[in-house]
Structure formats: C-alpha cells, structure tokens
Design an enzyme around this catalytic site. Structure first.
Site, PDB file in Angstrom:
ATOM      1  N   ASP A 191       0.790  -1.231   0.000  1.00 12.90           N
ATOM      2  CA  ASP A 191       0.000   0.000   0.000  1.00 12.90           C
ATOM      3  C   ASP A 191       0.823   1.282   0.000  1.00 12.90           C
ATOM      4  OD1 ASP A 191       1.047  -0.356   2.499  1.00 12.90           O
ATOM      5  OD2 ASP A 191      -0.826  -0.254   3.602  1.00 12.90           O
ATOM      6  N   HIS A 192       2.051   1.227   0.509  1.00 14.34           N
ATOM      7  CA  HIS A 192       2.799   2.479   0.708  1.00 14.34           C
ATOM      8  C   HIS A 192       3.573   2.941  -0.528  1.00 14.34           C
ATOM      9  CE1 HIS A 192       1.844   1.998   4.905  1.00 14.34           C
ATOM     10  NE2 HIS A 192       2.551   3.053   5.248  1.00 14.34           N
ATOM     11  N   ASP A 196       3.527  -1.145  11.594  1.00 14.26           N
ATOM     12  CA  ASP A 196       3.037   0.178  11.205  1.00 14.26           C
ATOM     13  C   ASP A 196       2.338   0.749  12.423  1.00 14.26           C
ATOM     14  OD1 ASP A 196       2.231   1.771   8.401  1.00 14.26           O
ATOM     15  OD2 ASP A 196       0.955   2.164  10.127  1.00 14.26           O
ATOM     16  N   SER A 212       6.100   7.149  13.255  1.00 11.17           N
ATOM     17  CA  SER A 212       6.073   5.851  12.574  1.00 11.17           C
ATOM     18  C   SER A 212       6.765   4.736  13.347  1.00 11.17           C
ATOM     19  CB  SER A 212       6.774   6.025  11.230  1.00 11.17           C
ATOM     20  OG  SER A 212       7.141   4.795  10.702  1.00 11.17           O
ATOM     21  N   ARG A 262      -1.520  12.325  10.270  1.00 13.95           N
ATOM     22  CA  ARG A 262      -0.280  13.054  10.589  1.00 13.95           C
ATOM     23  C   ARG A 262      -0.142  14.265   9.691  1.00 13.95           C
ATOM     24  NH1 ARG A 262       3.095   7.701  11.531  1.00 13.95           N
ATOM     25  NH2 ARG A 262       2.218   7.406  13.607  1.00 13.95           N
ATOM     26  N   ARG A 291       8.698   2.749  11.634  1.00 17.58           N
ATOM     27  CA  ARG A 291       9.795   2.363  10.738  1.00 17.58           C
ATOM     28  C   ARG A 291      11.099   2.180  11.502  1.00 17.58           C
ATOM     29  NH1 ARG A 291       9.168   8.315   8.099  1.00 17.58           N
ATOM     30  NH2 ARG A 291       7.041   7.547   8.056  1.00 17.58           N
TER      31      ARG A 291
HETATM   32  C1  MIC Z   1       3.116   6.413   8.599  1.00 18.00           C
HETATM   33  O1  MIC Z   1       1.918   6.652   8.642  1.00 18.00           O
HETATM   34  O2  MIC Z   1       3.989   7.199   9.006  1.00 18.00           O
HETATM   35  C2  MIC Z   1       3.566   5.086   8.041  1.00 18.00           C
HETATM   36  C3  MIC Z   1       4.253   5.337   6.765  1.00 18.00           C
HETATM   37  O3  MIC Z   1       2.460   4.282   7.778  1.00 18.00           O
HETATM   38  C4  MIC Z   1       4.491   4.441   9.056  1.00 18.00           C
HETATM   39  C5  MIC Z   1       5.151   3.225   8.589  1.00 18.00           C
HETATM   40  C6  MIC Z   1       6.339   3.439   7.744  1.00 18.00           C
HETATM   41  O4  MIC Z   1       7.111   4.349   7.953  1.00 18.00           O
HETATM   42  O5  MIC Z   1       6.521   2.618   6.844  1.00 18.00           O
HETATM   43  C7  MIC Z   1       3.858   4.137  10.402  1.00 18.00           C
HETATM   44  O6  MIC Z   1       2.924   4.802  10.771  1.00 18.00           O
HETATM   45  O7  MIC Z   1       4.362   3.266  11.131  1.00 18.00           O
HETATM   46 FE1  SF4 Z   2      -0.718   4.668   5.097  1.00 14.86          FE
HETATM   47 FE2  SF4 Z   2       0.363   5.374   7.436  1.00 14.86          FE
HETATM   48 FE3  SF4 Z   2      -1.114   7.080   6.010  1.00 14.86          FE
HETATM   49 FE4  SF4 Z   2      -2.263   5.061   7.151  1.00 14.86          FE
HETATM   50  S1  SF4 Z   2      -1.213   6.726   8.189  1.00 14.86           S
HETATM   51  S2  SF4 Z   2      -2.635   5.770   5.085  1.00 14.86           S
HETATM   52  S3  SF4 Z   2      -0.728   3.462   6.967  1.00 14.86           S
HETATM   53  S4  SF4 Z   2       0.861   6.198   5.431  1.00 14.86           S
END
Ligand code: MIC
Ligand code: SF4
Length: 754
Positions: A95-96, A160, A643, A448, A645
């Site tokens: 999805d990312h 995630d 995140s 976010r 990550r």
């Molecule tokens: C996000 O919303 O910041 C992400 C991208 O989904 C991350 C995961 C990532 O960095 O791959 C998260 O929320 O953990």
């Molecule tokens: Fe994707 Fe993270 Fe955004 Fe949710 S918050 S849509 S998992 S990047």
C-alpha cells in the site's frame, strides 16, 4: 472475508477461563484492556499482578501484519531466523509504494512496473513462509485488517504505527518495528512494558457535522502528542456504543498521534453489525456468546475512577468538529474558533488542496457523509474551488462506493480518485504546484501533518479534519470559511449553504468486490528460492552489526544535537525515500536530514569534527564511520514520534552512531533502537541538554556494569578543555542489555541458532 476462523475459535475457547483466572489474581473487576492482555500472556499467570508502567511482560499475539514499506526489513530479518513458516498467521499489504499523481489506474500500473523488484520479493517471501499477500491496489493495511482479520478480544501486532486501528473491533492492536514482528513470526514471545490505562468516557450522541474523527482530534488536543505514551486508551460509555465500528476504528487509529500504545472499545452491537456486513457472521455469533468477556466488567463502567490511571470524559452532544494543525496533530481547534486562529497566526487562508481517505477515514460511512456534501454542492451549482483528492482505503470500499454512485459524487465537483493506497498521506504524491516556495495550506482527513510529510514541501501547512469537513473546505477553497455557518457563492453568483452531512453506516445493498487482491500462500512454499540481486539498489541482504567490544564508549563526537520536534519523518523521511526501504545502505542517505541542528537552526548541515567543515548529516556520519569512530545523537522531547519504521534506528546503527540521548522517547522508536543494539538514553535532568556543545567529544561510561535501573554516566569533553559530567537513565531490562551486548537482537537469535 472470513480468514483463519480456527484461530478465532481457539482464542475464544479459552478466553473466559483465562479472564476468570486473571480476575482472581488481580482480585478486582477488570478493564477490557487487562482482559485481553492477561489472556494473551506468553507464560503462565505470574504470582502477583503486573505493575502497570513498570514491568516488562511477554505476550503471545494472535497475528502479525506488515505493510510493504516496513515488511521488506522485517522479512529480510525473518529470513535469517531459520524457519519454514511463520509461527502465527501473518499478512503483507502492498500500500505504501504507490504514488498518487493522475488517477487510480495509471498510477497503479506505473507503481507495478517501478516497484516490480520489491513486489516480486515480497510476494515470493510471502509464498515461501506461508504469509497472506495483499497485492498492490488491494488497499491500505489497516482498512484491510479491519475488514478481514480483526476480531474482538484478539491481539495483533503490525509493522506500522496505525495497526492500532483494529481497536475499533475490540482488538488489542499494536504497532511495532520489524524486529518485533520477526520475533513473533519466528515463534518467540513479544515483549511490552505493561501499559498504564487511560479511560475515556463518551456520553451522549454526535450530531450534525460532528463525526468520530472529532473525538480523537479533541483527545489529541487534551493529551498532546506524548500524553498517551506507555498507555492503552480504553473508550466506554453510552456514547461509545453509539459510534459505528469504523468510527471507533478512526478514533483508535489516530491514538497513534498521542503516542498511545493502543486504544480499544468494548464489543457491542455496532461491532457485531460490522462483522456481519463484512462476511464474518460466524465471528459475530461467537463473540455474542462471550460478550461479557469482550467488555470491561460492570463496575469499571460505573466507577471508572477506581480502575484507570487517568480519566477523561467527553460529551458527544456538545462536541464540535475540530481542525488540527499545522505541523503537529495535537494543535486542536474547535471549528468555531478556527477562523480566528488562521487570521491571528497568519496561516495561508487560501486552501489549495483537500484530500480525503487514508487508513484513518475510508469507511463506507465516511465516504457517504463526504459524498452527501459533494452531492449537495452539485445540486447547488458549486464545484470544489480547491483541488480535491480521494484515496479509498480498500478495493472493497472502492468497488462498493463506486457501485453506489458515491465516487461519481466526488468527481462531479472536480474530485480525482486515486489508487487504494496511502498515497499523499505518506508523501507518495506528485503534487501539482506552480510555486513550491509559496506558503500554502492543505487539509486532509489523514492523521499526521508533520512538516513536509505530504508533499515534501516545508511551506505546506497541513491541517487535519474529518472527511466531510475536508470536503466542505475543498468546496470553499478558503480556510476562513466555517462550513457550519457560512454561505458559499455558487457559479451563478447565488449565496448557498450546505446542510449537515448524511451518512449511511453500512451499505444497504451490502459490500461487494470483484477482485479483493488477495493471494493465499501455497500449502508448501519450501521449494521457493528467494533471490536478492547483489547490485540491486532497492534490496540488500542484511549484514550482522558488530557486537559490543566490552568497554565504555569514549570520545564519541557529537553528530547532531536536534532541536525541537524530531519525528521518524525527520529521522528517516518517507516519500521519495520509500523506494530504498529494503536497502539499508541506500536509505541511510536520508538519516536525520529533516532534523533541525540546534547550533545553526538549519536542517542537514552539521559540523564535521574531523575537519571542522559543515556537511550533510549522512556524509558526516559516513566520514566518522570511515575513520572508525562512533558518534552520538542528542535530541529533545518525544524523539522518534510517529512511525514504526525501524529504519530510523537501523540507519544510525549502520552509520556508526552508538547512542541516542534525548529528553524523552516515543515507545516504538525506543524499542527499535534497543532491538538494533543501540543505546537509547534519556537525560536524568533534562536541563543537561543545554550542556551539549557543537564540538563535544562524549564518553558513555558505566557500560561494563550495565544493569536494569542503574543510570549510566556521560562525560562531555568540551573543546576549550573543560568537562561536564551527568547521569543518564535507560529502561533496558536484562534481555535488552543482552541485545546491546550482542550488537542487536537479531545477532542474539542467530547465535542461539548456531
Ligand atoms: C506512517 O503513517 O507514518 C507510516 C508510513 O504508515 C508508518 C510506517 C512506515 O514508515 O513505513 C507508520 O505509521 O508506522
Ligand atoms: Fe498509510 Fe500510514 Fe497514512 Fe495510514 S497513516 S494511510 S498506513 S501512510
């Protein structure tokens, strides 16, 4: 769809008796969080109850979920664990990595070719180890989990931070780094400090423009981005039971933004309805049979102050819609005050883009409410003045909402539907702008809004609101417009007002989908060979990190003293860098490039203590590494917020950073650092942050007697020959100290396999 029903049956067959035993041990009525935690212990019940916020506890989660951007690292680690299949049911969700640019079809086919190597890798690793694979375009991990895998009373971990979304279906769902996921997939326990509990009592009913999103936007304002750290937030009250399961998901989802370990709601009729509507009648029936075990005990609801560490009450009758932002999700403003705020703070008044969707707000209810606004706009001769972008959360939602004419409602006012993916939410957005230097405003229904997150542009002021509010703003194109009270001027020059949104919780004609995008693993994948090309720029097999040499760390140059907010987006930016998530060396070139250097207030420009020149953070770290010296990073409050990550921990580890010393950490990031063999330290006295100078050489002493609860000591050698010395705290337990000594948890696992 109904997956792994055997797993649910198994969990439910022992849940009541486990809860009964836990109740005896704790010797009082139990909250729902405690019921789920105690029924998922890895070991037998302890002799006395766990101290909340104090003791580390081993849990046995029921499932693991991973998304493509974090799965690569998680699976690269798992591949070294010596197993044939994952120990618990696991899934991967692509999805990312899909960039939103012109629209769903074109964007998806471009992503398929651009990310082919990574998708092929994830698909074959999934097939080999028995992991369910959700193809690109199938949807966003958390929406897919809610629709297919979440079940009341269960426990899931996911790589995630928004894994917490599944709390909307009464599950304890927790975001973790890939190394944690690997442990569980490898058949080991998963460790978490017993969380504290925050109770949030919701009374009354939402009405008018207010929706579930506004509950969490308000909570974010109350608790701030770190107020939930180390806590589970448990919602209850008649107001809670009146909110749809997907609305509950929205509230839990954004609990990540207050740093909460997770959030959860008790099982109720709304959850039962949602389970049935998504093809899981059997789970609903099973859950109905043990309903009392899937909610807190009665006394918790009547005397909550006895059971929670903190209690908040929100009256939904009077809750207003909120707009939060910019740059942080906890800057919360009720809509009636927002115009004043925009004017006073000088935020750009013109709204350039409105975006709805994401894992937070993609439900049928969300889409119907937003579409009802769009439909009225068409009837009243209005079009969206701002660009308007829609990213459905899953193919199930996209197919059903298209069938029901809702996507057309958006398109009729100028909306563009992008692929079922994260897209702009994670900076995968080819934004069309004529001038990136201009201060500008956008509003999203995501979660976010850190600087640069959506479009990489520091001048973008990103606000967060519910999908229906975002839609109304997109129509007005003006942040100084209150959708509840103000009039729009339509294409014929008439003044028109939009009525309150109308939502439909679940599709009257049922959900439908042609191809959900799921690929089940073969019964036996052992013959599948995983190939990672040695010259690949996207994937790199992991080399073990060096073990600790058994001595104190002396004369480490300060790499950077970060000032203010330093989220994982600052430490390891997403957007264009997502393409390197499977290649540690390449992605390390983004290390801390978003962090603000305390000494010159610039990003990505720090002093190299070897030659005194200023250079980028990654280049300076590489220079120290080449010279065989470690370094240290200093940071502010809530370091690593955001995140899951683990790249944000692996990159410094890879580039020779030995310790991260901060005022406070976000939970997942602190664990990620420990897992990778780093020292995660906090100032015993936060004022000592001020003592750190730009050309300090720093000793970390006390490591030869590194023990749980015993502070280490930092010695600063300033360039003028003077010194400062102070204690620093850590939260390592015995096992975590072993990870540090071995050079990382994975090394310890490998050593044990030998
Ligand atoms: C996000 O919303 O910041 C992400 C991208 O989904 C991350 C995961 C990532 O960095 O791959 C998260 O929320 O953990
Ligand atoms: Fe994707 Fe993270 Fe955004 Fe949710 S918050 S849509 S998992 S990047």
């Amino acid at each position: 769809m109904l997956f792994d029903i055997e797993l649910v049956r198994k969990v439910y067959s022992t849940l009541p008796s486990k809860i009964e035993k836990a109740r005896k041990l704790v010797n009082r009525p139990l909250t729902l969080s405690e019921k789920i935690l105690y029924s998922h212990l890895w070991d037998l019940l302890p002799a006395k109850p766990f101290g909340r916020g104090e003791e580390y506890v081993n849990f046995g989660p029921d499932r693991v979920a991973m998304q493509d951007a974090t799965a690569q690292m998680a699976l690269l680690q798992f591949m070294t664990a010596g197993r044939n299949r994952t120990a618990v049911p696991s899934t991967v969700h692509c999805d990312h990595l899909i960039q939103a640019s012109v629209g769903a079809n074109a964007d998806l086919s471009l992503a398929l070719s651009q990310n082919k190597e990574v998708y092929d890798f994830l698909e074959s690793v999934s097939a080999k180890y028995g992991i369910g694979f959700w193809k690109p375009g199938a949807g966003i991990i958390h929406q897919v989990i809610l629709e297919n895998y979440a079940f009341p009373g269960g426990m899931i971990i996911g790589t995630d931070s928004h894994t917490v979304n599944a709390g909307g279906l009464g599950m304890i769902a927790i975001g973790v780094g890939g190394a944690d996921a690997m442990d569980v997939m490898a058949g080991m326990a998963w460790e978490l400090k017993m969380p504290k509990l925050i109770g949030i009592k919701l009374t009354g009913r939402m009405n008018g423009w207010t929706s579930a999103k506004d509950v969490i936007l308000k909570v974010a304002g109350i608790l701030t981005v770190k107020g939930g750290t180390g806590c589970i937030v448990e919602y209850f009250g008649d107001g809670a039971d009146s909110i749809s399961a997907t609305g509950k998901g929205t509230i839990c989802n954004m609990g990540a933004e207050i740093g909460a370990t997770t959030s959860v709601f008790g099982y109720d009729a709304k959850m039962s309805d949602y389970l049935k509507a998504t093809g899981r009648e059997e789970i609903a029936t099973l859950a109905d049979g043990i309903m009392a075990d899937l909610r807190a005990d009665a006394d918790v609801y009547t005397s909550p102050e006895k059971y929670f560490d903190q209690l908040i009450e929100i009256d939904l009758n009077t809750l207003e819609p909120y707009v939060n932002g910019p740059f942080t999700p906890d800057a919360a403003f009720p809509i009636s005050e927002f115009v004043k705020v925009v004017k006073e703070k000088g935020y750009p008044q013109k709204l350039e883009v409105g975006l709805i969707g994401s894992c937070t707000n993609s439900s049928y209810e969300d889409i119907t409410r937003a579409a009802s606004i769009a439909r009225q706009a068409t009837a009243k001769n209005l079009k969206a003045k701002a660009e308007f972008v829609i990213t459905p959360g899953s193919e199930l939602i996209r197919y059903t909402t298209e069938r029901d004419g809702l996507l057309a409602d958006f398109e009729n006012i100028g909306g563009v539907v992008m692929a079922n993916a994260c897209g702009p939410c994670i900076g995968q957005w080819k934004r069309h702008t004529d001038d990136p230097e201009r201060k500008n405003s956008i509003i999203t229904s995501f979660n976010r809004n850190f600087a640069k997150r959506n479009d990489g542009n520091p001048n973008t002021h990103s606000f967060v609101a519910s999908p229906e509010i975002v839609t109304a703003y997109a129509i007005s194109g003006d942040l100084c417009f209150n959708p509840l009270t103000d009039f729009h001027v339509n294409e014929a020059g008439e003044k028109v007002k939009l009525d309150e949104p109308q939502g439909i919780e679940l599709p009257v004609a049922g959900f439908d989908v042609k191809d959900p995008g799921f690929l089940a693993p073969p019964a036996d994948g052992s013959a599948i060979n995983i190939v990672v090309k040695p010259d690949s720029e996207r994937l790199q097999l992991l080399e073990p990190f060096e073990a600790w040499k058994g001595t104190d760390l002396l004369a480490l140059p300060l790499l950077i003293k970060a000032k203010g907010k330093c989220t994982t987006d600052h430490i390891s930016m997403a957007g264009p860098w997502l393409r390197f998530r499977g290649h540690l060396d390449n992605i390390s070139n983004n290390m801390l490039i978003g962090a603000l250097n305390f000494f010159n207030e610039k990003t990505n420009l720090i002093k190299n203590q070897i030659d005194g020149d200023y250079d980028t953070v990654p280049a300076t770290a590489r220079a120290y590494k080449a010279a065989g010296i470690g370094s240290i990073v200093v940071g502010d409050e809530n370091y690593g917020e955001g995140s899951s990550r683990e790249h944000a921990a692996m990159e410094p580890r890879h580039l020779g950073v030995r310790a991260i010393l901060v005022k406070s950490f976000a939970r997942i990031h602190e664990t990620n650092l420990k897992k990778q063999g780093m020292l995660a330290l906090t100032f015993a006295d936060k004022a000592d942050y001020e003592l750190i100078r730009e050309d300090d050489k720093i000793d970390i002493t006390g490591l030869t007697s590194f023990k749980p609860g015993k502070p280490l000591v930092i010695v600063l050698h300033h360039s003028d020959g003077t010194q400062d010395q102070f204690p620093v705290n850590h939260s390592y337990n015995e096992m975590q100290i072993e990870w540090f000594k071995a050079g990382g948890a994975l090394n310890l696992l490998r050593n044990n396999l030998k």
